[in-house]
Scaffold this motif. Structure first.
Motif, PDB file in Angstrom:
ATOM      1  N   THR A 186       8.513  -1.706   9.375  1.00 33.88           N
ATOM      2  CA  THR A 186       7.064  -1.695   9.560  1.00 33.88           C
ATOM      3  C   THR A 186       6.416  -0.709   8.599  1.00 33.88           C
ATOM      4  O   THR A 186       5.351  -0.959   8.038  1.00 33.88           O
ATOM      5  N   LEU A 187       7.101   0.419   8.386  1.00 33.58           N
ATOM      6  CA  LEU A 187       6.640   1.468   7.484  1.00 33.58           C
ATOM      7  C   LEU A 187       7.851   2.142   6.835  1.00 33.58           C
ATOM      8  O   LEU A 187       8.959   2.088   7.373  1.00 33.58           O
ATOM      9  N   GLY A 188       7.613   2.781   5.710  1.00 41.89           N
ATOM     10  CA  GLY A 188       8.629   3.607   5.070  1.00 41.89           C
ATOM     11  C   GLY A 188       7.981   4.872   4.545  1.00 41.89           C
ATOM     12  O   GLY A 188       6.756   4.937   4.382  1.00 41.89           O
ATOM     13  N   THR A 189       8.790   5.888   4.305  1.00 49.10           N
ATOM     14  CA  THR A 189       8.253   7.150   3.789  1.00 49.10           C
ATOM     15  C   THR A 189       9.128   7.673   2.659  1.00 49.10           C
ATOM     16  O   THR A 189      10.335   7.453   2.636  1.00 49.10           O
ATOM     17  N   LEU A 190       8.485   8.394   1.732  1.00 48.39           N
ATOM     18  CA  LEU A 190       9.154   9.017   0.596  1.00 48.39           C
ATOM     19  C   LEU A 190       8.872  10.512   0.593  1.00 48.39           C
ATOM     20  O   LEU A 190       7.915  10.975   1.221  1.00 48.39           O
ATOM     21  N   THR A 219       7.642  15.112   5.458  1.00 44.58           N
ATOM     22  CA  THR A 219       7.609  15.261   6.908  1.00 44.58           C
ATOM     23  C   THR A 219       6.281  14.789   7.470  1.00 44.58           C
ATOM     24  O   THR A 219       6.230  14.121   8.509  1.00 44.58           O
ATOM     25  N   ALA A 220       5.182  15.127   6.779  1.00 47.44           N
ATOM     26  CA  ALA A 220       3.863  14.648   7.195  1.00 47.44           C
ATOM     27  C   ALA A 220       3.802  13.126   7.141  1.00 47.44           C
ATOM     28  O   ALA A 220       3.216  12.482   8.017  1.00 47.44           O
ATOM     29  N   ALA A 221       4.405  12.543   6.114  1.00 47.60           N
ATOM     30  CA  ALA A 221       4.454  11.084   6.002  1.00 47.60           C
ATOM     31  C   ALA A 221       5.180  10.480   7.197  1.00 47.60           C
ATOM     32  O   ALA A 221       4.734   9.489   7.791  1.00 47.60           O
ATOM     33  N   LEU A 222       6.317  11.065   7.567  1.00 50.67           N
ATOM     34  CA  LEU A 222       7.071  10.590   8.723  1.00 50.67           C
ATOM     35  C   LEU A 222       6.272  10.730  10.018  1.00 50.67           C
ATOM     36  O   LEU A 222       6.260   9.820  10.858  1.00 50.67           O
ATOM     37  N   THR A 247       9.296  14.961  -8.545  1.00 51.63           N
ATOM     38  CA  THR A 247       8.635  15.927  -7.668  1.00 51.63           C
ATOM     39  C   THR A 247       7.149  16.047  -7.959  1.00 51.63           C
ATOM     40  O   THR A 247       6.704  15.841  -9.089  1.00 51.63           O
ATOM     41  N   THR A 248       6.412  16.367  -6.915  1.00 50.33           N
ATOM     42  CA  THR A 248       5.016  16.776  -7.056  1.00 50.33           C
ATOM     43  C   THR A 248       4.877  18.249  -6.655  1.00 50.33           C
ATOM     44  O   THR A 248       3.782  18.724  -6.403  1.00 50.33           O
ATOM     45  N   GLY A 249       6.001  18.940  -6.588  1.00 43.49           N
ATOM     46  CA  GLY A 249       6.034  20.305  -6.066  1.00 43.49           C
ATOM     47  C   GLY A 249       6.322  20.253  -4.583  1.00 43.49           C
ATOM     48  O   GLY A 249       7.335  20.732  -4.085  1.00 43.49           O
ATOM     49  N   GLY A 250       5.409  19.678  -3.853  1.00 43.60           N
ATOM     50  CA  GLY A 250       5.592  19.248  -2.473  1.00 43.60           C
ATOM     51  C   GLY A 250       4.854  17.930  -2.397  1.00 43.60           C
ATOM     52  O   GLY A 250       3.962  17.680  -3.197  1.00 43.60           O
ATOM     53  N   GLY A 251       5.193  17.084  -1.480  1.00 40.79           N
ATOM     54  CA  GLY A 251       4.470  15.820  -1.413  1.00 40.79           C
ATOM     55  C   GLY A 251       5.300  14.730  -0.792  1.00 40.79           C
ATOM     56  O   GLY A 251       6.530  14.824  -0.709  1.00 40.79           O
ATOM     57  N   GLY A 252       4.624  13.689  -0.332  1.00 41.92           N
ATOM     58  CA  GLY A 252       5.294  12.552   0.252  1.00 41.92           C
ATOM     59  C   GLY A 252       4.431  11.317   0.129  1.00 41.92           C
ATOM     60  O   GLY A 252       3.329  11.364  -0.431  1.00 41.92           O
ATOM     61  N   MET A 253       4.918  10.209   0.663  1.00 40.08           N
ATOM     62  CA  MET A 253       4.208   8.941   0.555  1.00 40.08           C
ATOM     63  C   MET A 253       4.563   8.058   1.736  1.00 40.08           C
ATOM     64  O   MET A 253       5.711   8.020   2.176  1.00 40.08           O
ATOM     65  N   ARG A 259       0.845  -1.193   0.000  1.00 40.60           N
ATOM     66  CA  ARG A 259       0.000   0.000   0.000  1.00 40.60           C
ATOM     67  C   ARG A 259       0.879   1.242   0.000  1.00 40.60           C
ATOM     68  O   ARG A 259       1.957   1.266   0.614  1.00 40.60           O
ATOM     69  N   ALA A 260       0.442   2.276  -0.674  1.00 41.69           N
ATOM     70  CA  ALA A 260       1.108   3.574  -0.669  1.00 41.69           C
ATOM     71  C   ALA A 260       0.053   4.640  -0.443  1.00 41.69           C
ATOM     72  O   ALA A 260      -1.000   4.620  -1.091  1.00 41.69           O
ATOM     73  N   VAL A 261       0.320   5.557   0.473  1.00 44.23           N
ATOM     74  CA  VAL A 261      -0.640   6.607   0.839  1.00 44.23           C
ATOM     75  C   VAL A 261       0.031   7.967   0.664  1.00 44.23           C
ATOM     76  O   VAL A 261       1.052   8.252   1.294  1.00 44.23           O
ATOM     77  N   ALA A 262      -0.548   8.804  -0.186  1.00 41.75           N
ATOM     78  CA  ALA A 262       0.049  10.092  -0.536  1.00 41.75           C
ATOM     79  C   ALA A 262      -0.220  11.138   0.537  1.00 41.75           C
ATOM     80  O   ALA A 262      -1.328  11.234   1.076  1.00 41.75           O
ATOM     81  N   THR A 263       0.803  11.958   0.818  1.00 36.57           N
ATOM     82  CA  THR A 263       0.698  13.018   1.815  1.00 36.57           C
ATOM     83  C   THR A 263       1.219  14.335   1.240  1.00 36.57           C
ATOM     84  O   THR A 263       1.845  14.367   0.188  1.00 36.57           O
ATOM     85  N   VAL A 264       0.975  15.425   1.969  1.00 39.98           N
ATOM     86  CA  VAL A 264       1.335  16.752   1.466  1.00 39.98           C
ATOM     87  C   VAL A 264       2.848  16.968   1.394  1.00 39.98           C
ATOM     88  O   VAL A 264       3.320  17.787   0.620  1.00 39.98           O
TER      89      VAL A 264
END
Length: 386
Positions: A205-209, A73-76, A218-224, A65-70
């Motif tokens: 357990t989890l990872g972040t991008l 840092t928000a992903a972390l 880039t998405t401009g800003g963004g994470g996963m 699963r991958a969940v997109a974030t703004v």
């Protein structure tokens, strides 16, 4: 030697103008996809491109699963919440990292513990981790890892894959298992990097991008957030203000966050992801060319760890000492070529000065010697279709 390096960089980028460290390249469907979102009016956090980016990123990384974030840092922040990091807890991390790694720990009300890195990976050292735990921690009757000095719970371990080079994941997984620590990978810089054939961010357990403007794509800003199916579903719930599905009522069942990536940004990311393999191939070739250029110099080029495939997000060299590091930085920047030192160690920053800190010989040695060189890809015309 420095003039040869400067000539190499200018020849590679084919310009006498200012050369940044890592600028984005938009050579594919970016304008078309962003235009689609504008035409659809779905430019915020609901839209087809957000779903597509999550689906495509899960396939690319091999994550369930991958969940997109703004942003990354928000992903972390959410990833740490998902492994129950909370006020009064500790999280072990490396001092040689970007400040967001530590800030996400602090957002949870927890405190970082700084443990040394390995010189050959630039990432958290399993040997240093095991040594610090043996000296300063124990496991209680419930299996929780606790710091001897105050009995505080050490909840997780948060390594970062520095400049896209994978940390020693076999060692880190083993130590975390032995001590009952959740492993959360900060893979912000390592999209496209693999450790023994497996994508970074999928061992813990989890990872972040991160998809910041200076990253490989880039998405401009963004994470996963990369997670299994169960934690992925919970991550999506928390990042969408913990809102329960309902036809019209606003029902929020816990503290959540407005961290969902907007569709407008995701459209940019989908177009970038289509070009990722081309970007990485060019970056790896640039790394090989840097290594050849510097082979007979006093600078040591930082190469991928054995058994790994690095995206070479930021190319780096080791200088003989701090004095020659500073000289390289001064000469190159004066001539319009952006170079940067590695980050100041996190335990030196005022907000983390009181954090528990182990012996840091490797981190200190690297801090005095590492310089990043221009690493962006050049324009890639003709890449227009997925």
């Amino acid at each position: 030697m420095l003039q040869s390096l400067i000539d190499f960089v200018r020849d590679h980028y084919r310009t006498n103008d200012f050369i940044p460290l890592h600028a984005p390249v938009f050579g594919g469907n970016e304008k078309a996809y962003v235009g689609e979102t504008i035409d659809s009016t779905f430019v915020s956090s609901v839209g087809a491109f957000v779903d597509r980016l999550e689906r495509d990123m899960a396939i690319y990384t091999g994550s369930p699963r991958a969940v997109a974030t703004v942003n990354g840092t928000a992903a972390l922040h959410v990833a740490l919440r998902l492994v129950d990091v909370g006020p009064g807890d500790y999280v072990i991390t490396q001092p040689l990292t970007f400040v967001a790694t530590c800030n996400a720990i602090a957002y949870c009300g927890a405190m970082p513990i700084f443990v040394d890195v390995d010189r050959h990976t630039l990432g958290l050292s399993p040997a240093a981790l095991a040594g610090w735990l043996e000296a300063h921690a124990y496991r209680d009757d419930n299996g929780h890892c606790r710091r001897r000095e105050d009995d505080g719970v050490i909840r997780a371990c948060l390594p970062m894959h520095t400049f896209g080079h994978p940390a020693d994941l076999d060692g880190l997984v083993r130590v975390c298992h032995d001590w009952g620590l959740a492993l959360v990978e900060d893979a912000a810089e390592s999209l496209g990097s693999t450790y023994h054939g497996q994508h970074t961010g999928t061992f813990g357990t989890l990872g972040t991008l991160s998809f910041n403007g200076n990253k490989v794509i880039t998405t401009g800003g963004g994470g996963m957030i990369l997670a299994d199916a169960t934690l992925g579903e919970r991550a999506k719930h928390l990042t969408t203000t913990a809102k329960q599905p309902h036809a019209y009522e606003y029902v929020h069942d816990e503290l959540g966050y407005n961290y969902r990536l907007p569709n407008l940004n995701a459209a940019l990311g989908c177009a970038q992801l289509e070009q990722l393999d081309v970007f990485i191939a060019e970056k790896r070739q640039l790394a090989a060319d840097y290594a050849a250029c510097l082979a007979d110099s006093e600078l040591t080029f930082v190469t991928e760890p054995e058994g790994c495939r690095s995206n070479y997000w930021l190319n780096a060299v080791l200088c003989p000492d701090r004095q020659r590091r500073d000289h390289l930085l001064q000469v190159t920047n004066k001539q319009g070529i952006m170079t940067r030192p590695i980050w100041q160690l996190m335990n030196r920053l005022p907000m983390y000065a009181n954090a528990p800190t182990g012996e840091l010989p490797n981190a200190l040695w690297l801090e005095a010697r590492v310089v990043n060189l221009p690493s962006g890809t050049r324009a890639a015309p003709g890449i227009v279709d997925a």
